[in-house]
Design a protein around this motif. Structure first.
Motif, PDB file in Angstrom:
ATOM      1  N   LEU A 153       0.807  -1.371   0.016  1.00  0.00           N
ATOM      2  CA  LEU A 153       0.004   0.018  -0.056  1.00  0.00           C
ATOM      3  C   LEU A 153       0.937   1.206   0.035  1.00  0.00           C
ATOM      4  O   LEU A 153       0.462   2.145  -0.567  1.00  0.00           O
ATOM      5  N   ASP A 154       1.824   1.165   0.688  1.00  0.00           N
ATOM      6  CA  ASP A 154       2.872   2.442   0.675  1.00  0.00           C
ATOM      7  C   ASP A 154       3.441   2.615  -0.464  1.00  0.00           C
ATOM      8  O   ASP A 154       3.578   3.841  -0.908  1.00  0.00           O
ATOM      9  N   ILE A 155       3.997   1.661  -1.339  1.00  0.00           N
ATOM     10  CA  ILE A 155       4.851   1.671  -2.340  1.00  0.00           C
ATOM     11  C   ILE A 155       3.905   1.997  -3.645  1.00  0.00           C
ATOM     12  O   ILE A 155       4.235   2.871  -4.520  1.00  0.00           O
ATOM     13  N   CYS A 156       2.628   1.282  -3.807  1.00  0.00           N
ATOM     14  CA  CYS A 156       1.857   1.310  -4.963  1.00  0.00           C
ATOM     15  C   CYS A 156       0.765   2.194  -4.709  1.00  0.00           C
ATOM     16  O   CYS A 156      -0.140   2.357  -5.737  1.00  0.00           O
ATOM     17  N   GLY A 157       0.259   2.527  -3.520  1.00  0.00           N
ATOM     18  CA  GLY A 157      -0.820   3.570  -3.480  1.00  0.00           C
ATOM     19  C   GLY A 157      -2.066   2.461  -3.411  1.00  0.00           C
ATOM     20  O   GLY A 157      -1.912   1.385  -3.575  1.00  0.00           O
ATOM     21  N   PRO A 158      -3.349   3.078  -2.849  1.00  0.00           N
ATOM     22  CA  PRO A 158      -4.577   2.416  -2.771  1.00  0.00           C
ATOM     23  C   PRO A 158      -4.878   1.809  -4.163  1.00  0.00           C
ATOM     24  O   PRO A 158      -5.567   0.604  -4.077  1.00  0.00           O
ATOM     25  N   VAL A 201      10.836  -5.268  -8.655  1.00  0.00           N
ATOM     26  CA  VAL A 201       9.976  -4.233  -9.148  1.00  0.00           C
ATOM     27  C   VAL A 201       9.410  -3.339  -7.930  1.00  0.00           C
ATOM     28  O   VAL A 201       9.564  -2.163  -8.034  1.00  0.00           O
ATOM     29  N   LEU A 202       9.016  -4.066  -6.785  1.00  0.00           N
ATOM     30  CA  LEU A 202       8.588  -3.182  -5.505  1.00  0.00           C
ATOM     31  C   LEU A 202       9.947  -2.643  -4.992  1.00  0.00           C
ATOM     32  O   LEU A 202       9.733  -1.229  -4.561  1.00  0.00           O
ATOM     33  N   LEU A 203      11.006  -3.056  -4.985  1.00  0.00           N
ATOM     34  CA  LEU A 203      12.231  -2.439  -4.437  1.00  0.00           C
ATOM     35  C   LEU A 203      12.578  -1.207  -5.387  1.00  0.00           C
ATOM     36  O   LEU A 203      12.688  -0.110  -4.992  1.00  0.00           O
ATOM     37  N   LEU A 204      12.366  -1.464  -6.706  1.00  0.00           N
ATOM     38  CA  LEU A 204      12.647  -0.311  -7.541  1.00  0.00           C
ATOM     39  C   LEU A 204      11.696   0.958  -7.640  1.00  0.00           C
ATOM     40  O   LEU A 204      12.082   2.120  -7.632  1.00  0.00           O
ATOM     41  N   LYS A 226      10.529   6.109  -5.474  1.00  0.00           N
ATOM     42  CA  LYS A 226       9.642   7.083  -4.883  1.00  0.00           C
ATOM     43  C   LYS A 226      10.297   7.998  -3.907  1.00  0.00           C
ATOM     44  O   LYS A 226       9.696   8.976  -3.541  1.00  0.00           O
ATOM     45  N   SER A 227      11.388   7.583  -3.164  1.00  0.00           N
ATOM     46  CA  SER A 227      11.798   8.308  -2.244  1.00  0.00           C
ATOM     47  C   SER A 227      12.234   9.594  -2.535  1.00  0.00           C
ATOM     48  O   SER A 227      12.091  10.626  -1.634  1.00  0.00           O
TER      49      SER A 227
END
Length: 370
Positions: free
Chosen positions: A67-72, A345-348, A353-354
């Motif tokens: 949820l943090d990385i990709c949004g809702p 992909v989530l890590l990238l 995003k940071s």
């Protein structure tokens, strides 16, 4: 909280899990143990990716990370998919061990009855919480190690261990090891560590869970190599490849002066301990992944996931069909997607995003100075 010793025990029992039902890397014949060594190195690389994800989202499970990385909008479906993946893994492992008990001990007992006998203590343990599961792992880990060491010693004393079955080494060349069997061995069991992205948040400190996890991977690799060698040196590569439960076949061959024999029950207990923890942790991972989006009591989520698991378990075909599906459907498509493809992909995305987040924070500071 989970201590470093408890995490180490949990991860080893989880990783070993249902590997005792198969000979990993058997497509490489007598070189199967070398395939496991290569898979262990690849497993450490996967572990580094999972570590980096957890490091960037400390104190959060995989559901919160998504949820943090990709949004809702994107995160919500991914949470549901990962929870479904963990639930399905729970179901196929439960079916494996129901079949094991049915084949070896309770041949005439209906499968649903065996399933209820196995699932009820798991329900109770999960209601008690992750700390209870962690404490149980310390107790069963000791029993497991002593049982395994005893079986290895008895195999050698029985005179059924033939090191010559490992020869010739690398008869088809080193690069012949890089085949589908290597991919399957990376995904099963090392890729399954993705489930611990839901559990690492309960550990005492980041440094402890990292060290304990690396040690667990290395010890698991050593166990799998030794187990493969014992199976290959006892049954031979050709017979091991067609055996339904190779380790169980090895245990049945133990016979010392007709005094120490018929150790089937010991084999079932040994295999069941690993399977029990694999089912529990996948189950818990599914429940914890759903928590951020359902916003209801964990006990209610356990009942919901439990109902789905029981339904799925009964709908999965028999053991041989399950092995076929694992080789040609789940390994190349399902496991590879959730264990190997999505986490990098989530890590990238998290890394990308940071800087944007920092820019927004800097902009808000410039516009609204303190």
């Amino acid at each position: 909280m989970i201590t470093k010793h408890q995490l180490f025990s949990m991860m080893i029992l989880f990783e070993i899990g249902s590997t005792t039902l198969f000979v990993l890397g058997i497509g490489a014949k007598q070189d199967a143990w070398i395939v496991i060594l290569l898979a262990t190195l690849a497993g450490l690389l996967l572990l580094c990716i999972y570590f980096l994800l957890q490091k960037r989202h400390p104190g959060k499970g995989i559901g919160e990370m998504l949820l943090d990385i990709c949004g809702p909008i994107i995160g919500f479906p991914l949470v549901v998919l990962y929870a479904g993946y963990f639930t399905y893994c729970t179901s196929i492992n439960l079916r494996d061990f129901c079949e094991l008990v049915s084949i070896t001990q309770l041949e005439y007992t209906p499968l649903p009855v065996i399933m209820v006998i196995i699932i009820l203590p798991i329900f109770y343990l999960l209601y008690c919480g992750v700390s209870s599961l962690a404490k149980l792992s310390e107790i069963l880990f000791t029993i497991f190690i002593i049982s395994v060491a005893t079986i290895y010693i008895l195999v050698i004393v029985s005179g059924i261990f033939h090191p010559g079955f490992l020869l010739p080494v690398l008869s088809n060349g080193f690069f012949s090891l890089f085949n589908m069997d290597l991919v399957k061995t990376i995904e099963f069991p090392y890729g399954e560590i993705v489930a611990f992205l839901a559990l690492w948040k309960f550990t005492e400190s980041p440094s402890q869970y990292r060290r304990s996890s690396v040690k667990a991977i290395l010890c698991t690799g050593a166990f799998l190599v030794i187990t493969d060698i014992f199976i290959l040196c006892t049954l031979g590569a050709d017979y091991a490849a067609i055996s339904t439960i190779p380790l169980f076949k090895v245990i049945r061959l133990i016979n010392i002066k007709n005094i120490i024999t018929n150790l089937n029950a010991v084999g079932v207990v040994l295999i069941f301990i690993g399977g029990f923890f694999k089912i529990c942790i996948f189950f818990f991972a599914a429940v914890l992944t759903l928590e951020p989006i359902l916003k209801i009591s964990r006990k209610i989520i356990i009942l919901i996931v439990g109902a789905v698991v029981c339904t799925n378990t009964l709908s999965i075909p028999g053991f041989l069909q399950h092995v076929w599906a694992s080789n040609y459907v789940r390994t190349p498509y399902v496991h590879g997607l959730f264990q190997i493809a999505i986490p990098p992909v989530l890590l990238l995305a998290s890394l990308a995003k940071s800087p944007e987040k920092k820019k927004r924070e800097q902009h808000s500071t410039d516009v609204f100075p303190s």
